[in-house]
Design an enzyme around this catalytic site. Structure first.
Site, PDB file in Angstrom:
ATOM      1  N   PHE A 149      19.285  19.232 -19.771  1.00  0.00           N
ATOM      2  CA  PHE A 149      20.340  18.249 -20.070  1.00  0.00           C
ATOM      3  C   PHE A 149      19.799  16.842 -20.257  1.00  0.00           C
ATOM      4  CE2 PHE A 149      19.842  17.199 -15.609  1.00  0.00           C
ATOM      5  CZ  PHE A 149      20.104  15.840 -15.595  1.00  0.00           C
ATOM      6  N   GLU A 176      24.130  23.359 -21.479  1.00  0.00           N
ATOM      7  CA  GLU A 176      25.587  23.453 -21.618  1.00  0.00           C
ATOM      8  C   GLU A 176      26.283  22.207 -21.064  1.00  0.00           C
ATOM      9  OE1 GLU A 176      23.511  25.037 -19.739  1.00  0.00           O
ATOM     10  OE2 GLU A 176      24.388  26.052 -18.015  1.00  0.00           O
ATOM     11  N   ARG A 177      25.490  21.281 -20.456  1.00  0.00           N
ATOM     12  CA  ARG A 177      26.130  20.092 -19.871  1.00  0.00           C
ATOM     13  C   ARG A 177      26.346  18.985 -20.898  1.00  0.00           C
ATOM     14  NH1 ARG A 177      22.250  19.747 -14.768  1.00  0.00           N
ATOM     15  NH2 ARG A 177      21.752  21.938 -14.935  1.00  0.00           N
ATOM     16  N   SER A 226      14.024  23.022 -15.005  1.00  0.00           N
ATOM     17  CA  SER A 226      13.521  22.973 -13.627  1.00  0.00           C
ATOM     18  C   SER A 226      12.479  24.074 -13.402  1.00  0.00           C
ATOM     19  CB  SER A 226      14.691  23.142 -12.658  1.00  0.00           C
ATOM     20  OG  SER A 226      15.339  24.372 -12.923  1.00  0.00           O
ATOM     21  N   CYS A 281      11.907  13.589 -16.351  1.00  0.00           N
ATOM     22  CA  CYS A 281      10.795  14.352 -15.769  1.00  0.00           C
ATOM     23  C   CYS A 281       9.564  13.475 -15.620  1.00  0.00           C
ATOM     24  CB  CYS A 281      10.466  15.568 -16.624  1.00  0.00           C
ATOM     25  SG  CYS A 281       9.715  15.122 -18.173  1.00  0.00           S
TER      26      CYS A 281
HETATM   27  P1  NAD Z   1      17.732  23.641 -15.631  1.00  0.00           P
HETATM   28  O1  NAD Z   1      16.533  24.403 -15.243  1.00  0.00           O
HETATM   29  O2  NAD Z   1      18.937  23.719 -14.777  1.00  0.00           O
HETATM   30  O3  NAD Z   1      18.227  24.088 -17.098  1.00  0.00           O
HETATM   31  C1  NAD Z   1      17.346  24.160 -18.195  1.00  0.00           C
HETATM   32  C2  NAD Z   1      17.849  25.210 -19.163  1.00  0.00           C
HETATM   33  O4  NAD Z   1      17.836  26.491 -18.511  1.00  0.00           O
HETATM   34  C3  NAD Z   1      19.274  24.980 -19.642  1.00  0.00           C
HETATM   35  O5  NAD Z   1      19.360  25.288 -21.012  1.00  0.00           O
HETATM   36  C4  NAD Z   1      20.093  25.958 -18.783  1.00  0.00           C
HETATM   37  O6  NAD Z   1      21.243  26.421 -19.443  1.00  0.00           O
HETATM   38  C5  NAD Z   1      19.113  27.096 -18.562  1.00  0.00           C
HETATM   39  N1  NAD Z   1      19.339  27.790 -17.277  1.00  0.00           N
HETATM   40  C6  NAD Z   1      19.853  27.264 -16.138  1.00  0.00           C
HETATM   41  N2  NAD Z   1      19.909  28.188 -15.169  1.00  0.00           N
HETATM   42  C7  NAD Z   1      19.402  29.329 -15.702  1.00  0.00           C
HETATM   43  C8  NAD Z   1      19.174  30.651 -15.178  1.00  0.00           C
HETATM   44  N3  NAD Z   1      19.479  30.967 -13.918  1.00  0.00           N
HETATM   45  N4  NAD Z   1      18.640  31.565 -15.990  1.00  0.00           N
HETATM   46  C9  NAD Z   1      18.318  31.265 -17.257  1.00  0.00           C
HETATM   47  N5  NAD Z   1      18.512  30.031 -17.808  1.00  0.00           N
HETATM   48  C10 NAD Z   1      19.038  29.077 -17.030  1.00  0.00           C
HETATM   49  O7  NAD Z   1      17.264  22.122 -15.837  1.00  0.00           O
HETATM   50  P2  NAD Z   1      18.162  20.829 -16.077  1.00  0.00           P
HETATM   51  O8  NAD Z   1      18.862  20.473 -14.816  1.00  0.00           O
HETATM   52  O9  NAD Z   1      18.960  20.973 -17.312  1.00  0.00           O
HETATM   53  O10 NAD Z   1      17.025  19.737 -16.382  1.00  0.00           O
HETATM   54  C11 NAD Z   1      16.375  19.004 -15.386  1.00  0.00           C
HETATM   55  C12 NAD Z   1      15.025  19.604 -15.066  1.00  0.00           C
HETATM   56  O11 NAD Z   1      14.209  19.649 -16.240  1.00  0.00           O
HETATM   57  C13 NAD Z   1      14.236  18.781 -14.069  1.00  0.00           C
HETATM   58  O12 NAD Z   1      13.598  19.647 -13.170  1.00  0.00           O
HETATM   59  C14 NAD Z   1      13.213  18.050 -14.939  1.00  0.00           C
HETATM   60  O13 NAD Z   1      12.047  17.654 -14.258  1.00  0.00           O
HETATM   61  C15 NAD Z   1      12.925  19.079 -15.963  1.00  0.00           C
HETATM   62  N6  NAD Z   1      12.356  18.513 -17.175  1.00  0.00           N
HETATM   63  C16 NAD Z   1      11.047  18.761 -17.440  1.00  0.00           C
HETATM   64  C17 NAD Z   1      10.450  18.217 -18.559  1.00  0.00           C
HETATM   65  C18 NAD Z   1       9.002  18.484 -18.867  1.00  0.00           C
HETATM   66  O14 NAD Z   1       8.580  18.282 -20.009  1.00  0.00           O
HETATM   67  N7  NAD Z   1       8.230  18.937 -17.904  1.00  0.00           N
HETATM   68  C19 NAD Z   1      11.216  17.424 -19.423  1.00  0.00           C
HETATM   69  C20 NAD Z   1      12.560  17.205 -19.123  1.00  0.00           C
HETATM   70  C21 NAD Z   1      13.122  17.766 -17.998  1.00  0.00           C
END
Ligand code: NAD
Length: 499
Positions: A149, A176-177, A226, A281
């Site tokens: 998101f 989806e957020r 994450s 991140c």
């Molecule tokens: P998230 O892991 O909740 O979601 C990421 C994606 O995974 C979304 O599209 C979501 O719909 C999907 N998802 C969520 N739960 C799932 C499940 N149980 N099974 C399969 N898919 C699932 O992350 P977020 O809250 O949207 O984003 C924040 C996180 O992203 C933080 O941890 C941040 O550090 C990380 N991030 C990392 C980078 C990088 O390049 N390392 C860049 C941006 C964000």
């Protein structure tokens, strides 16, 4: 109520699964739209049409693909404000920040205009008698991206721009957020001349993600989110024989040496620790002053700055430091960490828990928080909070500061503030973290370098954007040719000799 569509085969498409998720305005707490959550048959239909469209696109000359990126860049500039406003309304970040989100993706599209050069193969004349050898980089077919998101414009563009420039079709499963901007980006790609079916936006949750991970026609998956989900996607995608790269969470340290310019370091911490409400991140979430005197000088200058951070909804103008957190759950999680930090014995020098935004009492606002005397065993140090919370961990000397960052399980970004060249050079050489800043708090690589964390911040061996992306989204074929001049009487044709 606004219904956000999927974008399939060049058209907005209503969801048919019957499952939807609410999309909130984080500043007011109101539901502003609904997004459909795709089921397997919707996903399969999107993949099927992508597969058909990819054949001609993969065979198109790379200049043609580059011209689409060129036009796309123009359209992003034309619609910058519109994209940023929509992004802010669903994410909560300020409009200037949202423009930065679009701009950073735009720069990846610009880099992809170089596709004809980046996709050139290699050639050896005379690899054997009458034998030449060359390699070509070919697209993989249909590939997918699953994005978080916090950068709903930049991260989808990190993924789909190089994938499409390489000749692939791309299925994007955005967060989806805040799902509206990814659909707007897909529409702009169509307007830029991308044939239908090559960029499909399919909204969804775990069900759609699992569908992508298990589908035999998805050749590669790029994930950002994450760490627990990154690990899951990596494991399941690899088990299904796909090429997978997953980027996860972070806990980025900033070491402040006694000789650092303290005003510069404090300015850097305000932007890097609290910008976008810490939902980056590459945010700095741990400050490590080296030596007691440095720590005391830091706290003296930093505390009033954190107390005076300007927090506002995105509609209030451009000079806010940050806006609300993305959801109620995020707000509760961040508050929970602050409570835990207090319980575990850290000193809460600035407490933003009770901050209320006047006129926006139902929004997900939280004030900036600053912890001092944080130690390695505390949850606020070990885990990613993803909120406007900075932890100060005091180190006695440089080696202790270095060891802290090196022994943390995350390895996305890190920074050191010092005026000493030897210290800076030693730090850059020894640190086991992917992106390093020297007097730069958020060392995000530009589009023509690769972006990627180490340790539990990144899974897979190639990074995002830059030259690595052109490797990730293509595979190399090597061709050995023997010309008539090399065919000797009685020579075995299929096994050319290289002498
Ligand atoms: P998230 O892991 O909740 O979601 C990421 C994606 O995974 C979304 O599209 C979501 O719909 C999907 N998802 C969520 N739960 C799932 C499940 N149980 N099974 C399969 N898919 C699932 O992350 P977020 O809250 O949207 O984003 C924040 C996180 O992203 C933080 O941890 C941040 O550090 C990380 N991030 C990392 C980078 C990088 O390049 N390392 C860049 C941006 C964000």
């Amino acid at each position: 109520m606004r219904n956000i569509p999927h974008y399939i085969n060049g058209a907005r498409v209503e969801g048919t699964s019957g499952r939807t998720a609410d999309v909130f305005n984080p500043a007011t707490g109101e539901v502003q739209a609904q997004v459909p959550l795709a089921n397997a048959s919707e996903l399969n239909a999107a993949i099927e049409s992508a597969k058909k469209a990819q054949v001609a696109w993969g065979a198109a000359n790379p200049q043609k693909r580059a011209r689409v990126m060129m036009k796309f860049v123009d359209l992003l500039n034309r619609d910058m404000h519109k994209l940023a406003e929509m992004l802010s309304s669903e994410h909560g970040k300020t409009v200037p920040d949202a423009k930065g989100d679009v701009q950073r993706g735009l720069e990846v599209a610009e880099f992809c205009i170089g596709a004809p050069h980046l996709l050139k193969g290699e050639f050896t004349e005379g690899a054997g008698p009458g034998i030449d050898m060359h390699s070509v980089k070919q697209p993989l077919g249909v590939v997918a991206g699953i994005t978080p998101f916090n950068f709903p414009a930049m991260i989808p563009m990190w993924k789909f721009c190089p994938a499409i420039a390489c000749g692939n079709a791309f299925i994007l499963k955005p967060s989806e957020r805040d799902p509206s901007v990814p659909v707007m980006l897909a529409e702009l790609m169509s307007e830029a001349g991308l044939p239908d079916g090559l960029l499909q936006v399919v909204h969804g949750d775990k069900e759609a993600v699992d569908g992508l991970l298990d589908h035999e026609d998805i050749m590669a998956i790029g994930f950002v989110g994450s760490t627990p989900i990154a690990e899951y996607v990596y494991t399941r995608g690899c088990a299904n024989g796909k090429r997978v790269q997953c980027f996860g969470g972070a806990k980025n340290h900033m070491i402040i040496m006694p000789d650092a310019d303290m005003d510069q370091a404090v300015d850097a911490l305000i932007g890097a620790g609290y910008g976008a409400a810490g939902e980056r991140c590459m945010a700095i979430s741990v400050a490590v002053p080296v030596g007691e005197d440095t720590a005391n000088r830091l706290m003296e200058k930093l505390t009033p700055r954190v107390e005076n951070l300007k927090i506002a909804p995105y509609t209030a103008g451009d000079d806010a430091d940050f806006g609300p957190l993305v959801t109620k759950e995020a707000h509760e999680r961040v508050k929970g960490y602050i409570d835990a930090g207090v319980k575990e014995g850290a000193t809460l020098a600035v407490d933003g828990r009770e901050f209320k935004m006047q006129g926006y009492e139902n929004g997900y606002f939280i004030g900036g928080c600053l912890f001092d005397n944080v130690t390695k065993d505390m949850s606020i140090y070990k885990e990613e909070i993803f909120g406007p919370v900075l932890s100060v961990v005091r180190a006695q000397d440089y080696e202790e500061g270095l060891d802290l960052a090196m022994s943390h399980e995350y390895g996305n970004g890190v920074a050191i503030f010092t005026r000493d060249g030897d210290t800076a050079r030693d730090f850059a050489a020894r640190i086991n973290i992917g992106m390093v800043g020297i007097n730069v708090p958020i060392p995000v690589p530009l589009a023509y370098y690769t972006f990627g964390g180490w340790k539990r911040s990144g899974f897979g061996d190639l990074n995002q954007h830059g030259p690595d992306a052109f490797k990730f989204y293509t595979r190399t074929k090597t061709i050995t040719s023997r010309w008539p001049s090399g065919i000797k009487e009685g020579a075995e044709f299929s096994i050319p000799t290289m002498d």
